[in-house]
Design a protein around this motif. Structure first.
Motif, PDB file in Angstrom:
ATOM      1  N   LYS A 114      42.429  33.114  40.892  1.00  0.00           N
ATOM      2  CA  LYS A 114      41.816  33.824  42.020  1.00  0.00           C
ATOM      3  C   LYS A 114      41.071  35.072  41.539  1.00  0.00           C
ATOM      4  O   LYS A 114      39.990  35.385  42.035  1.00  0.00           O
ATOM      5  N   PHE A 115      41.640  35.783  40.567  1.00  0.00           N
ATOM      6  CA  PHE A 115      40.958  36.952  40.026  1.00  0.00           C
ATOM      7  C   PHE A 115      39.660  36.532  39.339  1.00  0.00           C
ATOM      8  O   PHE A 115      38.607  37.132  39.570  1.00  0.00           O
ATOM      9  N   HIS A 116      39.741  35.516  38.521  1.00  0.00           N
ATOM     10  CA  HIS A 116      38.585  35.048  37.751  1.00  0.00           C
ATOM     11  C   HIS A 116      37.437  34.611  38.665  1.00  0.00           C
ATOM     12  O   HIS A 116      36.270  34.769  38.331  1.00  0.00           O
ATOM     13  N   ASN A 117      37.781  34.061  39.819  1.00  0.00           N
ATOM     14  CA  ASN A 117      36.775  33.575  40.763  1.00  0.00           C
ATOM     15  C   ASN A 117      36.529  34.533  41.929  1.00  0.00           C
ATOM     16  O   ASN A 117      36.014  34.131  42.968  1.00  0.00           O
ATOM     17  N   ASN A 118      36.929  35.785  41.762  1.00  0.00           N
ATOM     18  CA  ASN A 118      36.696  36.851  42.758  1.00  0.00           C
ATOM     19  C   ASN A 118      37.241  36.497  44.140  1.00  0.00           C
ATOM     20  O   ASN A 118      36.577  36.696  45.151  1.00  0.00           O
ATOM     21  N   ARG A 119      38.463  35.996  44.182  1.00  0.00           N
ATOM     22  CA  ARG A 119      39.100  35.632  45.451  1.00  0.00           C
ATOM     23  C   ARG A 119      40.253  36.559  45.804  1.00  0.00           C
ATOM     24  O   ARG A 119      41.026  36.263  46.707  1.00  0.00           O
ATOM     25  N   LEU A 120      40.394  37.648  45.086  1.00  0.00           N
ATOM     26  CA  LEU A 120      41.436  38.631  45.367  1.00  0.00           C
ATOM     27  C   LEU A 120      40.818  39.831  46.070  1.00  0.00           C
ATOM     28  O   LEU A 120      39.605  40.039  46.015  1.00  0.00           O
ATOM     29  N   PRO A 121      41.631  40.669  46.719  1.00  0.00           N
ATOM     30  CA  PRO A 121      41.096  41.881  47.352  1.00  0.00           C
ATOM     31  C   PRO A 121      40.379  42.775  46.334  1.00  0.00           C
ATOM     32  O   PRO A 121      40.636  42.720  45.131  1.00  0.00           O
ATOM     33  N   LYS A 174      40.220  25.806  28.344  1.00  0.00           N
ATOM     34  CA  LYS A 174      38.914  26.249  28.853  1.00  0.00           C
ATOM     35  C   LYS A 174      38.432  25.340  29.978  1.00  0.00           C
ATOM     36  O   LYS A 174      37.867  25.801  30.972  1.00  0.00           O
ATOM     37  N   ASP A 175      38.664  24.047  29.845  1.00  0.00           N
ATOM     38  CA  ASP A 175      38.196  23.087  30.845  1.00  0.00           C
ATOM     39  C   ASP A 175      38.878  23.274  32.195  1.00  0.00           C
ATOM     40  O   ASP A 175      38.275  23.057  33.243  1.00  0.00           O
ATOM     41  N   LEU A 176      40.139  23.662  32.192  1.00  0.00           N
ATOM     42  CA  LEU A 176      40.870  23.871  33.448  1.00  0.00           C
ATOM     43  C   LEU A 176      40.333  25.062  34.230  1.00  0.00           C
ATOM     44  O   LEU A 176      40.377  25.071  35.455  1.00  0.00           O
ATOM     45  N   LYS A 177      39.847  26.061  33.543  1.00  0.00           N
ATOM     46  CA  LYS A 177      39.421  27.314  34.188  1.00  0.00           C
ATOM     47  C   LYS A 177      38.195  27.134  35.061  1.00  0.00           C
ATOM     48  O   LYS A 177      37.928  27.958  35.924  1.00  0.00           O
ATOM     49  N   THR A 178      37.460  26.058  34.878  1.00  0.00           N
ATOM     50  CA  THR A 178      36.228  25.846  35.646  1.00  0.00           C
ATOM     51  C   THR A 178      36.417  24.864  36.803  1.00  0.00           C
ATOM     52  O   THR A 178      35.460  24.579  37.516  1.00  0.00           O
ATOM     53  N   LEU A 179      37.610  24.365  37.006  1.00  0.00           N
ATOM     54  CA  LEU A 179      37.878  23.391  38.071  1.00  0.00           C
ATOM     55  C   LEU A 179      37.978  24.073  39.432  1.00  0.00           C
ATOM     56  O   LEU A 179      38.130  25.285  39.525  1.00  0.00           O
ATOM     57  N   SER A 180      37.951  23.267  40.478  1.00  0.00           N
ATOM     58  CA  SER A 180      38.174  23.809  41.822  1.00  0.00           C
ATOM     59  C   SER A 180      39.644  24.208  41.964  1.00  0.00           C
ATOM     60  O   SER A 180      40.496  23.778  41.188  1.00  0.00           O
ATOM     61  N   MET A 181      39.938  25.027  42.953  1.00  0.00           N
ATOM     62  CA  MET A 181      41.301  25.537  43.154  1.00  0.00           C
ATOM     63  C   MET A 181      42.304  24.397  43.336  1.00  0.00           C
ATOM     64  O   MET A 181      43.372  24.404  42.730  1.00  0.00           O
ATOM     65  N   LYS A 182      41.970  23.420  44.143  1.00  0.00           N
ATOM     66  CA  LYS A 182      42.879  22.293  44.413  1.00  0.00           C
ATOM     67  C   LYS A 182      43.164  21.508  43.130  1.00  0.00           C
ATOM     68  O   LYS A 182      44.309  21.180  42.825  1.00  0.00           O
ATOM     69  N   THR A 183      42.123  21.214  42.371  1.00  0.00           N
ATOM     70  CA  THR A 183      42.279  20.469  41.129  1.00  0.00           C
ATOM     71  C   THR A 183      43.029  21.295  40.094  1.00  0.00           C
ATOM     72  O   THR A 183      43.852  20.773  39.347  1.00  0.00           O
TER      73      THR A 183
END
Length: 191
Positions: A114-121, A174-183
């Motif tokens: 969430k932090f990496h994808n700017n989804r935190l406050p 590295k590959d996991l970090k670019t997936l969608s949240m659900k995946t």
């Protein structure tokens, strides 16, 4: 529930007492319902206490967290009608329930995702520093979307989310970090 030194002993003691009550319920009901229902009861009576705000209180000494791990193992043994001294790893696999240590890693990984994808406050915007911003060189860590570990000399620093979160995030592929949240969630639970 906070203590003066943020050791989380009071919080963990409170959680332990609630889980003990839930284990008592499981031990009485196990004779009347099947395994599937017992697992659902585990997820409604024990699991919420283990996961609620885990990112905040989990960064402490392992000796403080050990009572919760012991209680989780006791719950699994009760659910599966196993002896109190039976090894718990096969029981966790049989019931497909994650161990507390795995829950901790998953919850911290989700926080970091969430932090990496700017989804935190917005308060967390400058909480972690990417290794690519420290220097201009193309290193292994900078190309893996990694975060710099803060320099620490004390356990207080090692137990901070800045250290633990960055360390766990840097261990993820590295590959996991670019997936969608659900995946991302699904892949973490598989490992």
């Amino acid at each position: 529930m906070l203590d003066g030194n943020l050791k989380w002993k009071k919080k963990i003691a409170l959680i332990s007492n609630k889980i003990k009550r839930s284990i008592g319920i499981l031990s009485k009901l196990r004779y009347y319902v099947n395994l599937e229902v017992l697992i659902k009861l585990y997820y409604s009576l024990v699991y919420p206490f283990l996961t609620y705000a885990i990112v905040a209180w989990v960064n402490t000494y392992q000796t403080n967290i050990k009572p919760l791990l012991i209680l989780q193992k006791r719950a699994i043994r009760i659910i599966t009608f196993s002896n109190f001294d039976k090894h718990s790893s096969p029981l966790f696999k049989q019931t497909k329930i994650l161990k507390l240590s795995d829950l901790i890693k998953i919850q911290i990984s989700l926080f970091m995702y969430k932090f990496h994808n700017n989804r935190l406050p917005a308060v967390f915007d400058s909480y972690f520093i990417k290794t690519s911003k420290i220097h201009k060189y193309k290193t292994r860590l900078s190309t893996r979307h990694a975060y710099a570990l803060p320099k620490t000399r004390t356990n207080y620093g090692i137990f901070s989310m800045k250290f633990t979160g960055a360390k766990i995030w840097n261990e993820i592929d590295k590959d996991l970090k670019t997936l969608s949240m659900k995946t991302f969630k699904a892949k973490l639970k598989e490992k």
